[in-house]
Design an enzyme around this catalytic site. Structure first.
Site, PDB file in Angstrom:
ATOM      1  N   GLY A 192     -21.521   6.504   4.224  1.00  0.00           N
ATOM      2  CA  GLY A 192     -20.635   6.920   3.140  1.00  0.00           C
ATOM      3  C   GLY A 192     -21.252   6.638   1.786  1.00  0.00           C
ATOM      4  O   GLY A 192     -21.468   5.478   1.425  1.00  0.00           O
ATOM      5  N   VAL A 211     -18.115   3.820  -3.893  1.00  0.00           N
ATOM      6  CA  VAL A 211     -18.625   2.469  -3.619  1.00  0.00           C
ATOM      7  C   VAL A 211     -20.008   2.535  -2.961  1.00  0.00           C
ATOM      8  O   VAL A 211     -20.951   1.874  -3.410  1.00  0.00           O
ATOM      9  CB  VAL A 211     -17.646   1.670  -2.717  1.00  0.00           C
ATOM     10  N   GLY A 268     -19.980   7.505  -1.256  1.00  0.00           N
ATOM     11  CA  GLY A 268     -18.968   7.826  -2.258  1.00  0.00           C
ATOM     12  C   GLY A 268     -19.055   6.863  -3.421  1.00  0.00           C
ATOM     13  O   GLY A 268     -20.116   6.312  -3.723  1.00  0.00           O
ATOM     14  N   LYS A 322       0.858  -1.182   0.000  1.00  0.00           N
ATOM     15  CA  LYS A 322       0.000   0.000   0.000  1.00  0.00           C
ATOM     16  C   LYS A 322       0.889   1.224   0.000  1.00  0.00           C
ATOM     17  O   LYS A 322       2.008   1.192   0.552  1.00  0.00           O
ATOM     18  CB  LYS A 322      -0.883   0.018   1.245  1.00  0.00           C
TER      19      LYS A 322
HETATM   20  P1  NAI Z   1     -14.957   7.776  -1.628  1.00  0.00           P
HETATM   21  O1  NAI Z   1     -13.969   8.768  -1.156  1.00  0.00           O
HETATM   22  O2  NAI Z   1     -15.493   7.869  -3.009  1.00  0.00           O
HETATM   23  O3  NAI Z   1     -16.232   7.783  -0.659  1.00  0.00           O
HETATM   24  C1  NAI Z   1     -16.172   7.906   0.718  1.00  0.00           C
HETATM   25  C2  NAI Z   1     -17.445   8.643   1.155  1.00  0.00           C
HETATM   26  O4  NAI Z   1     -17.499   8.662   2.572  1.00  0.00           O
HETATM   27  C3  NAI Z   1     -17.482  10.105   0.681  1.00  0.00           C
HETATM   28  O5  NAI Z   1     -18.729  10.383   0.102  1.00  0.00           O
HETATM   29  C4  NAI Z   1     -17.258  10.886   1.963  1.00  0.00           C
HETATM   30  O6  NAI Z   1     -17.871  12.160   1.959  1.00  0.00           O
HETATM   31  C5  NAI Z   1     -17.873   9.963   2.988  1.00  0.00           C
HETATM   32  N1  NAI Z   1     -17.430  10.177   4.353  1.00  0.00           N
HETATM   33  C6  NAI Z   1     -16.222  10.554   4.804  1.00  0.00           C
HETATM   34  N2  NAI Z   1     -16.225  10.634   6.141  1.00  0.00           N
HETATM   35  C7  NAI Z   1     -17.460  10.267   6.547  1.00  0.00           C
HETATM   36  C8  NAI Z   1     -18.080  10.135   7.813  1.00  0.00           C
HETATM   37  N3  NAI Z   1     -17.430  10.398   8.943  1.00  0.00           N
HETATM   38  N4  NAI Z   1     -19.356   9.714   7.857  1.00  0.00           N
HETATM   39  C9  NAI Z   1     -20.044   9.443   6.740  1.00  0.00           C
HETATM   40  N5  NAI Z   1     -19.498   9.563   5.499  1.00  0.00           N
HETATM   41  C10 NAI Z   1     -18.240   9.973   5.410  1.00  0.00           C
HETATM   42  O7  NAI Z   1     -14.317   6.344  -1.350  1.00  0.00           O
HETATM   43  P2  NAI Z   1     -14.733   4.939  -1.965  1.00  0.00           P
HETATM   44  O8  NAI Z   1     -13.902   4.649  -3.130  1.00  0.00           O
HETATM   45  O9  NAI Z   1     -16.208   4.870  -2.072  1.00  0.00           O
HETATM   46  O10 NAI Z   1     -14.248   3.957  -0.809  1.00  0.00           O
HETATM   47  C11 NAI Z   1     -14.963   3.829   0.407  1.00  0.00           C
HETATM   48  C12 NAI Z   1     -14.224   2.893   1.344  1.00  0.00           C
HETATM   49  O11 NAI Z   1     -14.068   1.619   0.741  1.00  0.00           O
HETATM   50  C13 NAI Z   1     -12.804   3.350   1.718  1.00  0.00           C
HETATM   51  O12 NAI Z   1     -12.537   2.967   3.052  1.00  0.00           O
HETATM   52  C14 NAI Z   1     -11.916   2.558   0.783  1.00  0.00           C
HETATM   53  O13 NAI Z   1     -10.631   2.331   1.321  1.00  0.00           O
HETATM   54  C15 NAI Z   1     -12.689   1.261   0.687  1.00  0.00           C
HETATM   55  N6  NAI Z   1     -12.416   0.520  -0.533  1.00  0.00           N
HETATM   56  C16 NAI Z   1     -12.643   1.105  -1.751  1.00  0.00           C
HETATM   57  C17 NAI Z   1     -12.380   0.403  -2.906  1.00  0.00           C
HETATM   58  C18 NAI Z   1     -12.663   0.985  -4.256  1.00  0.00           C
HETATM   59  O14 NAI Z   1     -12.606   0.258  -5.240  1.00  0.00           O
HETATM   60  N7  NAI Z   1     -12.990   2.271  -4.359  1.00  0.00           N
HETATM   61  C19 NAI Z   1     -11.836  -0.960  -2.866  1.00  0.00           C
HETATM   62  C20 NAI Z   1     -11.711  -1.497  -1.526  1.00  0.00           C
HETATM   63  C21 NAI Z   1     -11.969  -0.750  -0.422  1.00  0.00           C
HETATM   64  N1  PHE Z   2      -7.911   0.493  -3.129  1.00  0.00           N
HETATM   65  C1  PHE Z   2      -8.097  -0.906  -3.433  1.00  0.00           C
HETATM   66  C2  PHE Z   2      -8.319  -1.710  -2.145  1.00  0.00           C
HETATM   67  O1  PHE Z   2      -8.235  -1.198  -1.051  1.00  0.00           O
HETATM   68  C3  PHE Z   2      -6.910  -1.482  -4.122  1.00  0.00           C
HETATM   69  C4  PHE Z   2      -6.742  -1.294  -5.585  1.00  0.00           C
HETATM   70  C5  PHE Z   2      -5.553  -1.644  -6.120  1.00  0.00           C
HETATM   71  C6  PHE Z   2      -7.723  -0.849  -6.432  1.00  0.00           C
HETATM   72  C7  PHE Z   2      -5.296  -1.556  -7.459  1.00  0.00           C
HETATM   73  C8  PHE Z   2      -7.487  -0.755  -7.774  1.00  0.00           C
HETATM   74  C9  PHE Z   2      -6.289  -1.091  -8.302  1.00  0.00           C
HETATM   75  O2  PHE Z   2      -8.624  -2.879  -2.218  1.00  0.00           O
END
Ligand code: NAI
Ligand code: PHE
Length: 348
Positions: free
Chosen positions: A177, A181, A179, A80
């Site tokens: 959240g 996902v 975002g 990471k």
């Molecule tokens: P993102 O940044 O698009 O969405 C996160 C959302 O959470 C945002 O809308 C933000 O405003 C909100 N947020 C932040 N603090 C908050 C709080 N205290 N209470 C409520 N909402 C809050 O991130 P994404 O990509 O959706 O990822 C979400 C989680 O999933 C992260 O922890 C990330 O590490 C994990 N993850 C994401 C992957 C991906 O493919 N994007 C893969 C594996 C894990």
């Molecule tokens: N952020 C992803 C996770 O926490 C890892 C990832 C790696 C996503 C490479 C896309 C490409 O699982």
């Protein structure tokens, strides 16, 4: 800063510190294990309050990536990267290029993709200077789409095990959240007949979910206490402590956020309260499954016959069912079972 004494240090193979004065880049890449293949893991761009916090995040998240790829059956190790700073202020094309040149320098040991604070467009920019980048606009595209698909497969395993149900009709889910996902998980659950309760620090995202998905809104400090069937953390990690565990009314916790449990006691508390926990690095593997093509381009990787993407994502359901069944049989928390399975796979 003493890394070797940190509770997050787990015999990580390599840790690199990078600085580029001209762009303000300060980055740490942690490589936990390359036992199964080149290390892969996202880049988190975050305003850490100090360097030790950033280092410990990289150590913790890279170990989770080793577990994630091993349990997803991928020929990858775990790593990471973190970039220290407020992405809104510090991020520039020049900084991303400087970062990419360092990733290129590590070469063939580590491939990266997006994480919190990095977008598909950012990864495209990093990709201009190094091939060791996945989750770009080419290939499988935005990994969050596939992560959401995997989370919904995982939620079906939770439904089966904890509620003896096959469908989401009438099931209430609290999504923390909205975002990349979380919003997609919400849309799919809504289509499947679930009722939604949502929270986000972005008021516009909450309003949209209420309007378009018929969701009910709760304040961000209340969402984990919602009177629902499933609580789905899809924002940041560290949301389950022994204290918050006692406030949860849901019968299951299953969402995308990495490192949801603050410590082992928090997981134990969930089990004692009869709340089923889906280990985050199992249910959220869709991103790395879809984004692994950068790591597969590396020489020296182990060649594995990988199944088609949709089949691999569906596999998250079966893996969780297996973990839940073992957990019930052995009366040990699901994350303890998952960690043992992962460590056996990586030979630790
Ligand atoms: P993102 O940044 O698009 O969405 C996160 C959302 O959470 C945002 O809308 C933000 O405003 C909100 N947020 C932040 N603090 C908050 C709080 N205290 N209470 C409520 N909402 C809050 O991130 P994404 O990509 O959706 O990822 C979400 C989680 O999933 C992260 O922890 C990330 O590490 C994990 N993850 C994401 C992957 C991906 O493919 N994007 C893969 C594996 C894990
Ligand atoms: N952020 C992803 C996770 O926490 C890892 C990832 C790696 C996503 C490479 C896309 C490409 O699982």
């Amino acid at each position: 800063m003493n890394m070797w004494n940190s509770p997050e240090f787990d015999a990580h193979e390599q840790v690199c510190f990078f600085t580029d004065e001209a762009t303000g880049l300060r980055s740490i890449v942690a490589i936990h294990s390359t036992a199964l293949g080149p290390a892969a893991g996202g880049t988190r761009f975050k305003a850490y309050s100090n360097e030790m916090e950033a280092l410990e995040d990289a150590l913790r998240l890279s170990r989770a990536m080793s577990y994630k790829s091993a349990l997803a059956g991928l020929p990858l190790g775990g790593g990471k990267a973190v970039i220290i700073g407020d992405p809104g202020k510090l991020k520039s094309r020049e900084l991303l290029h400087a970062y990419g040149r360092y990733i290129d320098r590590i070469g063939q040991t580590f491939a990266t993709g997006e994480d919190v604070g990095m977008s598909v467009a950012d990864m495209d920019t990093v990709r201009e200077v190094t091939p060791y980048v996945g989750g770009t606009s080419v290939g499988a595209g935005d990994p969050s789409i596939h992560t959401a698909t995997g989370v919904v497969h995982g939620l079906r395993a939770v439904l089966k095990h904890q509620f003896d149900r096959e469908d989401f009709r009438g099931i209430k889910v609290a999504i923390q959240g909205l975002g990349a996902v979380g919003r997609r998980v919400a849309e799919r659950l809504k289509d499947a007949g679930a009722q939604l309760v949502v929270a986000d620090i972005r008021e516009d995202a909450v309003q949209r979910a209420c309007k378009e998905l018929g969701a009910e809104a709760l304040p961000v400090d209340q969402i984990h206490k919602a009177a629902v069937d499933i609580y789905s953390p899809c924002a940041l990690g560290g949301v389950i402590t022994t204290q918050t565990a006692r406030q949860i009314k849901a019968r299951a916790v299953a969402g995308a956020a990495n490192n949801q449990l603050v410590n082992a006691e928090a997981g134990l508390a969930l089990m004692q309260l009869g709340i089923l926990f889906a280990p985050d690095y199992v249910i959220n593997a869709g991103g790395i499954i879809s984004g692994l093509e950068a790591a597969l381009r590396m020489p020296g990787r182990k060649t594995a016959q990988l199944k088609p993407l949709a089949e691999q994502l569906a596999g998250i359901h079966d893996r969780l069912c297996e973990i839940f069944a073992r957990s019930a049989r052995e009366r040990r928390p699901p994350e303890v079972i998952a960690e043992q399975m992962a460590r056996e796979l990586i030979g630790r």
